[in-house]
Design a protein around this motif. Structure first.
Motif, PDB file in Angstrom:
ATOM      1  N   GLY A 105       0.798  -1.218   0.000  1.00 39.70           N
ATOM      2  CA  GLY A 105       0.000   0.000   0.000  1.00 39.70           C
ATOM      3  C   GLY A 105       0.824   1.259   0.000  1.00 39.70           C
ATOM      4  O   GLY A 105       1.865   1.345  -0.647  1.00 39.70           O
ATOM      5  N   ARG A 106       0.346   2.218   0.762  1.00 39.89           N
ATOM      6  CA  ARG A 106       0.993   3.526   0.835  1.00 39.89           C
ATOM      7  C   ARG A 106       1.452   3.787   2.260  1.00 39.89           C
ATOM      8  O   ARG A 106       0.915   3.204   3.206  1.00 39.89           O
ATOM      9  N   VAL A 107       2.419   4.660   2.390  1.00 50.42           N
ATOM     10  CA  VAL A 107       2.948   4.993   3.713  1.00 50.42           C
ATOM     11  C   VAL A 107       2.624   6.446   4.029  1.00 50.42           C
ATOM     12  O   VAL A 107       2.519   7.294   3.138  1.00 50.42           O
ATOM     13  N   SER A 108       2.456   6.700   5.300  1.00 54.97           N
ATOM     14  CA  SER A 108       2.206   8.063   5.757  1.00 54.97           C
ATOM     15  C   SER A 108       2.652   8.164   7.208  1.00 54.97           C
ATOM     16  O   SER A 108       2.796   7.142   7.892  1.00 54.97           O
ATOM     17  N   PRO A 109       2.892   9.365   7.696  1.00 54.38           N
ATOM     18  CA  PRO A 109       3.291   9.516   9.096  1.00 54.38           C
ATOM     19  C   PRO A 109       2.236   8.948  10.040  1.00 54.38           C
ATOM     20  O   PRO A 109       1.037   9.170   9.865  1.00 54.38           O
ATOM     21  N   ASN A 110       2.702   8.202  11.029  1.00 52.67           N
ATOM     22  CA  ASN A 110       1.837   7.694  12.091  1.00 52.67           C
ATOM     23  C   ASN A 110       1.916   8.707  13.230  1.00 52.67           C
ATOM     24  O   ASN A 110       2.860   8.699  14.015  1.00 52.67           O
ATOM     25  N   ILE A 162       8.862  17.136   0.194  1.00 54.55           N
ATOM     26  CA  ILE A 162       8.071  16.363   1.156  1.00 54.55           C
ATOM     27  C   ILE A 162       7.493  17.306   2.209  1.00 54.55           C
ATOM     28  O   ILE A 162       6.331  17.186   2.603  1.00 54.55           O
ATOM     29  N   GLY A 163       8.308  18.275   2.628  1.00 53.63           N
ATOM     30  CA  GLY A 163       7.829  19.280   3.562  1.00 53.63           C
ATOM     31  C   GLY A 163       6.700  20.111   2.980  1.00 53.63           C
ATOM     32  O   GLY A 163       5.707  20.404   3.659  1.00 53.63           O
ATOM     33  N   ARG A 164       6.823  20.472   1.715  1.00 50.84           N
ATOM     34  CA  ARG A 164       5.769  21.268   1.060  1.00 50.84           C
ATOM     35  C   ARG A 164       4.472  20.453   0.966  1.00 50.84           C
ATOM     36  O   ARG A 164       3.370  20.985   1.152  1.00 50.84           O
ATOM     37  N   GLY A 165       4.602  19.160   0.660  1.00 49.75           N
ATOM     38  CA  GLY A 165       3.419  18.317   0.599  1.00 49.75           C
ATOM     39  C   GLY A 165       2.722  18.206   1.937  1.00 49.75           C
ATOM     40  O   GLY A 165       1.495  18.054   1.999  1.00 49.75           O
ATOM     41  N   TYR A 166       3.491  18.296   3.017  1.00 46.65           N
ATOM     42  CA  TYR A 166       2.919  18.225   4.363  1.00 46.65           C
ATOM     43  C   TYR A 166       2.273  19.552   4.759  1.00 46.65           C
ATOM     44  O   TYR A 166       1.396  19.588   5.620  1.00 46.65           O
ATOM     45  N   GLY A 167       2.743  20.632   4.140  1.00 47.74           N
ATOM     46  CA  GLY A 167       2.180  21.939   4.448  1.00 47.74           C
ATOM     47  C   GLY A 167       3.103  22.863   5.205  1.00 47.74           C
ATOM     48  O   GLY A 167       2.677  23.929   5.684  1.00 47.74           O
ATOM     49  N   GLY A 208       8.073  17.593  -7.276  1.00 45.82           N
ATOM     50  CA  GLY A 208       7.085  18.546  -6.773  1.00 45.82           C
ATOM     51  C   GLY A 208       6.611  18.131  -5.402  1.00 45.82           C
ATOM     52  O   GLY A 208       7.032  17.086  -4.879  1.00 45.82           O
ATOM     53  N   PRO A 209       5.749  18.921  -4.772  1.00 43.27           N
ATOM     54  CA  PRO A 209       5.263  18.586  -3.430  1.00 43.27           C
ATOM     55  C   PRO A 209       4.698  17.164  -3.376  1.00 43.27           C
ATOM     56  O   PRO A 209       3.884  16.779  -4.219  1.00 43.27           O
ATOM     57  N   LEU A 210       5.152  16.384  -2.400  1.00 45.73           N
ATOM     58  CA  LEU A 210       4.702  15.001  -2.237  1.00 45.73           C
ATOM     59  C   LEU A 210       3.825  14.930  -0.997  1.00 45.73           C
ATOM     60  O   LEU A 210       4.285  15.180   0.116  1.00 45.73           O
ATOM     61  N   ARG A 211       2.582  14.563  -1.225  1.00 48.75           N
ATOM     62  CA  ARG A 211       1.620  14.512  -0.127  1.00 48.75           C
ATOM     63  C   ARG A 211       1.377  13.056   0.276  1.00 48.75           C
ATOM     64  O   ARG A 211       1.075  12.216  -0.565  1.00 48.75           O
ATOM     65  N   ALA A 212       1.513  12.763   1.553  1.00 53.63           N
ATOM     66  CA  ALA A 212       1.220  11.426   2.061  1.00 53.63           C
ATOM     67  C   ALA A 212      -0.300  11.292   2.263  1.00 53.63           C
ATOM     68  O   ALA A 212      -0.971  12.299   2.520  1.00 53.63           O
ATOM     69  N   PRO A 213      -0.827  10.053   2.129  1.00 51.14           N
ATOM     70  CA  PRO A 213      -0.086   8.813   1.894  1.00 51.14           C
ATOM     71  C   PRO A 213       0.410   8.688   0.453  1.00 51.14           C
ATOM     72  O   PRO A 213      -0.252   9.153  -0.485  1.00 51.14           O
ATOM     73  N   ALA A 214       1.565   8.068   0.323  1.00 53.10           N
ATOM     74  CA  ALA A 214       2.167   7.855  -0.994  1.00 53.10           C
ATOM     75  C   ALA A 214       2.902   6.519  -0.967  1.00 53.10           C
ATOM     76  O   ALA A 214       3.218   5.982   0.103  1.00 53.10           O
TER      77      ALA A 214
END
Length: 362
Positions: A105-110, A162-167, A208-214
């Motif tokens: 699947g995809r990963v995202s911060p827990n 990655i930071g930009r995708g997080y906001g 470019g900005p990477l937004r989780a989950p990815a």
């Protein structure tokens, strides 16, 4: 009638074939899953000799040694360095998604895992999170840690994406600068362009900005950095550590630098040739003239921090080979090594050089 009957039989045959194919596919997938599960479970046991592990600081350390550099390890190459006034972290990876999550699947911060780890470590504020490269096991949580602690995210353009995708705002991110050291309180940080361990996956850049989950493969490696961190205490004592996250090297990239202690990435060093291990040692530990090695990035980062750390499975590495190599270098060079444990505050320089280079039983 004959043709219709024949057509119906043919359709039935196709349906049966489809069912058989589906069952066969399911059986194959199940067998593959079992095979993968077994492969991921086979690993070397961690050594049970307490002399091989870094000793924690005493409970009264903050009173007896105020404003001295202390370190805390959290698995992979996540390390917190603090002097009681300023805290900086490398990577800040706490989520550690399971192998099933990564593969399927995809990963995202827990966020619960991040909050629990920061709370347990006593970290509420930080000055910087230094990201070694943009693979998910280094960069996934970094923006979330910055958001929680007010830290500046430092890394490649891919890491900043990655930071930009997080906001994160641009004012909370800083592009890696190889020329000018960064200063955070009493810490001076020099970024050095380095290399990943051999045959890295997911090479390339995050454009470019990477937004989780990815997907894990979307966390492309980009540039790799080592960190030379110098600290001068309130009493004027200057110490330095090298944090070299990946078991790879760029020839002569550390030439001219010095470090008392090397936090040395060793996964998957046990799978490399003896020649490679010796070259790696020469280009890192010998070059900076470190007197102690603390191995990092040896643990299976698909297991949670809430459980004791375990070595990578044999399919990825053989930590026994690495430990034997470190013991051999200790005997040859007199350079100490000690394995770090998570959430244990240590003095990286404690008793440095005061012990004999006698063999230690693995």
């Amino acid at each position: 009638l004959g043709r219709g009957h024949h057509s119906g039989g043919h359709g039935m045959s196709l349906r049966v074939a489809g069912i058989i194919t589906g069952v066969a596919t399911a059986v194959t997938a199940a067998a593959t899953a079992v095979t993968v599960k077994v492969a991921l479970s086979r690993r070397p046991a961690m050594p049970d000799n307490p002399e091989l592990y870094v000793k924690p600081v005493p409970s009264d350390d903050a009173d007896s040694h105020p404003n001295e550099l202390r370190a805390m390890f959290f698995g992979v190459s996540t390390i917190a360095l603090s002097d009681g006034e300023t805290t900086i972290l490398t990577d800040g990876f706490f989520s550690r998604p399971s192998a099933q999550q990564v593969l399927a699947g995809r990963v995202s911060p827990n966020h619960a895992a991040i909050d629990e780890a920061l709370s347990k470590a006593g970290i509420s504020e930080a000055a910087a999170v230094l990201v070694a490269h943009s693979h998910y096991d280094h960069a996934l949580d970094a923006p979330a840690v910055c958001w929680r602690t007010g830290a500046t995210l430092v890394g490649s353009e891919s890491t900043l994406n990655i930071g930009r995708g997080y906001g994160l705002g641009e004012d909370q991110m800083k592009l890696a600068d190889l020329e000018e050291p960064m200063v955070f309180g009493r810490f001076k940080v020099q970024l050095i362009l380095s290399e990943h361990s051999p045959h890295p996956k997911f090479q390339g850049f995050i454009e470019g900005p990477l937004r989780a989950p990815a997907r894990a493969k979307e966390y492309r490696m980009a540039e790799c950095y080592s960190f030379l961190i110098t600290h001068t205490s309130a009493t004027g004592r200057t110490r330095s550590v090298l944090i070299h996250a990946s078991a790879g090297f760029k020839p002569d990239c550390l030439k001219g630098y010095r470090a008392d202690v090397a936090f040395l990435g060793v996964g998957p060093l046990g799978k490399q040739s003896t020649e490679f291990r010796n070259d790696y040692w020469r280009e890192t530990v010998e070059t900076v003239k470190a007197r102690r090695v603390i191995p990092i990035h040896w643990d299976d980062f698909t297991l949670p921090l809430s459980e004791p750390l375990e070595a990578m499975p044999y399919i990825a590495d053989d930590f026994r080979v690495t430990l034997k190599f470190l013991q051999r270098r200790r005997s040859l060079d007199g350079i100490e090594f000690a394995i770090p444990e998570p959430f244990v505050k240590i003095d990286p320089f404690a008793m440095l050089g005061s012990t004999a280079a006698a063999p230690v039983t693995l």
